[in-house]
Design a protein around this motif. Structure first.
Motif, mmCIF file in Angstrom:
data_model
loop_
_atom_site.group_PDB
_atom_site.id
_atom_site.type_symbol
_atom_site.label_atom_id
_atom_site.label_comp_id
_atom_site.label_asym_id
_atom_site.label_seq_id
_atom_site.Cartn_x
_atom_site.Cartn_y
_atom_site.Cartn_z
ATOM 1 N N GLU A 76 -3.422 11.029 15.855
ATOM 2 C CA GLU A 76 -2.239 9.702 15.366
ATOM 3 C C GLU A 76 -2.902 8.528 15.476
ATOM 4 O OE1 GLU A 76 2.098 8.522 16.157
ATOM 5 O OE2 GLU A 76 1.505 10.341 16.813
ATOM 6 N N GLU A 77 -3.698 8.139 16.351
ATOM 7 C CA GLU A 77 -4.033 6.848 16.671
ATOM 8 C C GLU A 77 -5.310 6.430 15.712
ATOM 9 O OE1 GLU A 77 -6.361 9.428 19.781
ATOM 10 O OE2 GLU A 77 -4.321 9.043 18.880
ATOM 11 N N MET A 78 -5.823 7.373 15.040
ATOM 12 C CA MET A 78 -6.862 7.049 13.959
ATOM 13 C C MET A 78 -6.273 6.550 12.791
ATOM 14 S SD MET A 78 -9.672 9.962 14.051
ATOM 15 C CE MET A 78 -10.698 8.926 12.895
ATOM 16 N N ASP A 79 -4.832 6.660 12.752
ATOM 17 C CA ASP A 79 -4.117 6.395 11.351
ATOM 18 C C ASP A 79 -4.981 6.615 10.035
ATOM 19 O OD1 ASP A 79 -2.102 5.263 10.018
ATOM 20 O OD2 ASP A 79 -2.333 3.093 10.689
ATOM 21 N N LEU A 80 -5.489 7.764 9.965
ATOM 22 C CA LEU A 80 -6.511 8.212 8.943
ATOM 23 C C LEU A 80 -6.042 7.875 7.688
ATOM 24 C CD1 LEU A 80 -9.383 9.487 8.738
ATOM 25 C CD2 LEU A 80 -8.072 11.717 8.370
ATOM 26 N N GLY A 81 -5.003 7.948 7.201
ATOM 27 C CA GLY A 81 -4.513 7.590 5.826
ATOM 28 C C GLY A 81 -4.891 6.319 5.303
ATOM 29 N N ARG A 82 -4.259 5.270 6.474
ATOM 30 C CA ARG A 82 -4.698 3.983 6.108
ATOM 31 C C ARG A 82 -6.026 3.562 5.754
ATOM 32 N NH1 ARG A 82 -1.206 0.153 7.502
ATOM 33 N NH2 ARG A 82 0.169 1.614 8.826
ATOM 34 N N GLN A 83 -6.949 4.220 6.555
ATOM 35 C CA GLN A 83 -8.520 4.096 6.506
ATOM 36 C C GLN A 83 -8.967 4.159 4.876
ATOM 37 O OE1 GLN A 83 -10.151 2.734 9.245
ATOM 38 N NE2 GLN A 83 -8.146 3.305 10.185
ATOM 39 N N PHE A 84 -8.283 5.026 4.111
ATOM 40 C CA PHE A 84 -8.492 5.152 2.781
ATOM 41 C C PHE A 84 -7.611 4.548 1.817
ATOM 42 C CE2 PHE A 84 -10.716 8.400 5.122
ATOM 43 C CZ PHE A 84 -11.981 8.659 4.597
ATOM 44 N N SER B 32 0.844 -1.060 -0.133
ATOM 45 C CA SER B 32 -0.082 0.097 -0.003
ATOM 46 C C SER B 32 0.832 1.443 -0.028
ATOM 47 C CB SER B 32 -0.962 -0.014 1.264
ATOM 48 O OG SER B 32 -1.902 -1.032 1.239
ATOM 49 N N THR B 33 0.481 2.188 -0.634
ATOM 50 C CA THR B 33 1.035 3.484 -0.726
ATOM 51 C C THR B 33 0.157 4.501 -0.315
ATOM 52 O OG1 THR B 33 2.827 2.774 -2.446
ATOM 53 C CG2 THR B 33 2.496 5.029 -2.346
ATOM 54 N N PHE B 34 0.327 5.453 0.646
ATOM 55 C CA PHE B 34 -0.413 6.333 1.208
ATOM 56 C C PHE B 34 0.217 7.319 1.993
ATOM 57 C CE2 PHE B 34 -0.205 2.838 4.105
ATOM 58 C CZ PHE B 34 -0.392 3.236 5.658
ATOM 59 N N ASP B 35 -0.497 8.394 2.302
ATOM 60 C CA ASP B 35 0.010 9.456 3.218
ATOM 61 C C ASP B 35 -0.930 9.077 4.881
ATOM 62 O OD1 ASP B 35 0.304 11.816 4.935
ATOM 63 O OD2 ASP B 35 -0.533 13.114 3.369
ATOM 64 N N PRO B 36 0.071 8.715 5.712
ATOM 65 C CA PRO B 36 -0.832 8.570 6.977
ATOM 66 C C PRO B 36 -1.638 9.665 7.378
ATOM 67 C CG PRO B 36 1.421 8.195 7.010
ATOM 68 C CD PRO B 36 1.462 8.726 5.991
ATOM 69 N N THR B 37 -1.577 11.025 7.139
ATOM 70 C CA THR B 37 -2.378 12.074 7.703
ATOM 71 C C THR B 37 -3.706 12.034 6.462
ATOM 72 O OG1 THR B 37 -1.297 13.764 6.345
ATOM 73 C CG2 THR B 37 -0.280 13.318 8.399
ATOM 74 N N TYR B 38 -3.402 11.591 5.551
ATOM 75 C CA TYR B 38 -4.597 11.523 4.513
ATOM 76 C C TYR B 38 -4.769 13.331 4.115
ATOM 77 C CZ TYR B 38 -8.796 10.366 1.803
ATOM 78 O OH TYR B 38 -9.754 10.129 0.707
ATOM 79 N N PHE B 39 -3.654 14.107 4.110
ATOM 80 C CA PHE B 39 -3.583 15.270 3.460
ATOM 81 C C PHE B 39 -3.673 14.941 1.974
ATOM 82 C CE2 PHE B 39 -2.017 17.223 7.355
ATOM 83 C CZ PHE B 39 -2.931 18.212 7.407
ATOM 84 N N PHE C 158 -1.998 -8.810 -10.767
ATOM 85 C CA PHE C 158 -2.488 -7.944 -9.625
ATOM 86 C C PHE C 158 -3.737 -7.930 -9.332
ATOM 87 C CE2 PHE C 158 1.705 -5.222 -10.939
ATOM 88 C CZ PHE C 158 2.352 -5.363 -9.603
ATOM 89 N N GLU C 159 -4.140 -7.622 -8.076
ATOM 90 C CA GLU C 159 -5.457 -7.424 -7.532
ATOM 91 C C GLU C 159 -5.538 -6.343 -6.749
ATOM 92 O OE1 GLU C 159 -7.291 -10.689 -5.458
ATOM 93 O OE2 GLU C 159 -7.129 -11.982 -7.506
ATOM 94 N N LEU C 160 -6.424 -5.392 -7.012
ATOM 95 C CA LEU C 160 -6.489 -3.913 -6.347
ATOM 96 C C LEU C 160 -7.800 -3.953 -5.451
ATOM 97 C CD1 LEU C 160 -5.549 -1.075 -6.095
ATOM 98 C CD2 LEU C 160 -7.050 -0.553 -7.946
ATOM 99 N N TYR C 161 -7.556 -3.693 -4.206
ATOM 100 C CA TYR C 161 -8.730 -3.523 -3.227
ATOM 101 C C TYR C 161 -8.847 -1.876 -2.837
ATOM 102 C CZ TYR C 161 -11.528 -3.414 1.111
ATOM 103 O OH TYR C 161 -12.403 -3.217 1.994
ATOM 104 N N THR C 162 -9.964 -1.526 -2.928
ATOM 105 C CA THR C 162 -10.324 0.148 -2.654
ATOM 106 C C THR C 162 -11.170 0.137 -1.552
ATOM 107 O OG1 THR C 162 -9.868 0.941 -4.826
ATOM 108 C CG2 THR C 162 -10.822 2.332 -3.321
ATOM 109 N N PRO C 163 -10.675 0.537 -0.206
ATOM 110 C CA PRO C 163 -11.800 0.398 0.795
ATOM 111 C C PRO C 163 -12.555 1.220 0.688
ATOM 112 C CG PRO C 163 -9.792 1.666 1.573
ATOM 113 C CD PRO C 163 -9.593 1.049 0.043
ATOM 114 N N LYS C 164 -13.845 1.022 1.498
ATOM 115 C CA LYS C 164 -14.929 1.763 1.610
ATOM 116 C C LYS C 164 -15.209 2.494 2.855
ATOM 117 C CE LYS C 164 -17.142 0.133 -2.736
ATOM 118 N NZ LYS C 164 -18.391 -0.750 -3.270
ATOM 119 N N PRO C 165 -14.675 3.595 3.452
ATOM 120 C CA PRO C 165 -14.787 3.928 4.865
ATOM 121 C C PRO C 165 -16.126 4.455 5.043
ATOM 122 C CG PRO C 165 -12.723 4.804 3.945
ATOM 123 C CD PRO C 165 -13.575 4.211 2.980
ATOM 124 N N ASP C 166 -16.810 4.130 6.231
ATOM 125 C CA ASP C 166 -18.177 4.401 6.370
ATOM 126 C C ASP C 166 -18.361 6.102 6.385
ATOM 127 O OD1 ASP C 166 -17.531 5.644 9.144
ATOM 128 O OD2 ASP C 166 -17.894 3.595 9.892
#
Length: 215
Positions: free
Chosen positions: A198-206, A142-149, A172-180
């Protein structure tokens, strides 16, 4: 010299002196990614990444580059500064094999910054510290910005490329999450004065997850 603010790609160090009047709701900047496998025979040695930044994010980088030719010192200096910030965040990438993290080399063997119309494009090879067997293996990354900026995304599985010589063996298989809805509303509510807990790890959620499966 680049000057970073706390909006958008501040974590990446790619934005230069945005106006303070801009509201930086999450996500504020966008990077359209493409990734292809780098290999030697039946061993995976790295990932070749291509990041296309949105026009607003690109504007100041392209302004600094001016009319300089693609192979000029100006472009090389900008590329080095951008790449240094990416390296400072471990390529913004996590790579896993059998639930264990796979380490990267500290420096890319090659990287390049260029112009595509009104957009800046960063290309580089993310090298694995040790070659990894492909046959019969499964990897995830996964490649993401942890802050989700920054919203770092693959438009579709077509952005994930297996070289022709491995096409019969790997895919390859691609999975795109769907946060509530509440998580999406929270992310959109954040502005430049806010930072997600920080504990939300927001970027990882998306964050999208890519799985490489080889026979």
């Amino acid at each position: 010299m680049l000057h970073y603010n706390r909006c958008g790609i501040a974590a990446l160090g790619l934005i230069i002196a945005f106006s303070s009047s801009i509201v930086c709701a999450h996500p504020h900047s966008f990077i359209d990614m493409q990734t292809s496998l780098v290999h030697q025979g039946d061993e995976l040695t790295g990932l070749k990444m291509r990041w296309v930044m949105d026009e607003i994010t690109s504007a100041d980088l392209l302004y600094d580059a001016g009319t300089a030719k693609a192979d000029s010192v100006v472009w090389k200096k900008l590329a080095a500064e951008v790449m240094a910030n990416v390296l400072g965040q471990h390529y913004f990438t996590e790579f896993w094999h059998q639930k264990q993290p796979v380490k990267f080399e500290n420096l890319p063997p090659e990287y390049h910054l260029s112009r595509q119309g009104h957009q800046a494009v960063l290309e580089f090879i993310l090298p694995l510290a040790h070659p990894q067997a492909l046959k019969g293996q499964r990897y995830t990354f996964s490649t993401f910005d942890p802050t989700y900026f920054v919203d770092m995304y693959y438009d579709s599985e077509k952005a994930l490329i297996v070289p022709a010589e491995l096409a019969a063996q790997c895919h390859f298989e691609l999975y795109t999450p769907k946060p509530d809805a509440s998580m999406q509303a929270y992310a959109l509510s954040l502005d430049k004065a806010d930072a997600p807990a920080e504990e939300m790890d927001l970027g990882r959620q998306f964050a999208q997850t890519v799985t490489l499966i080889c026979q």
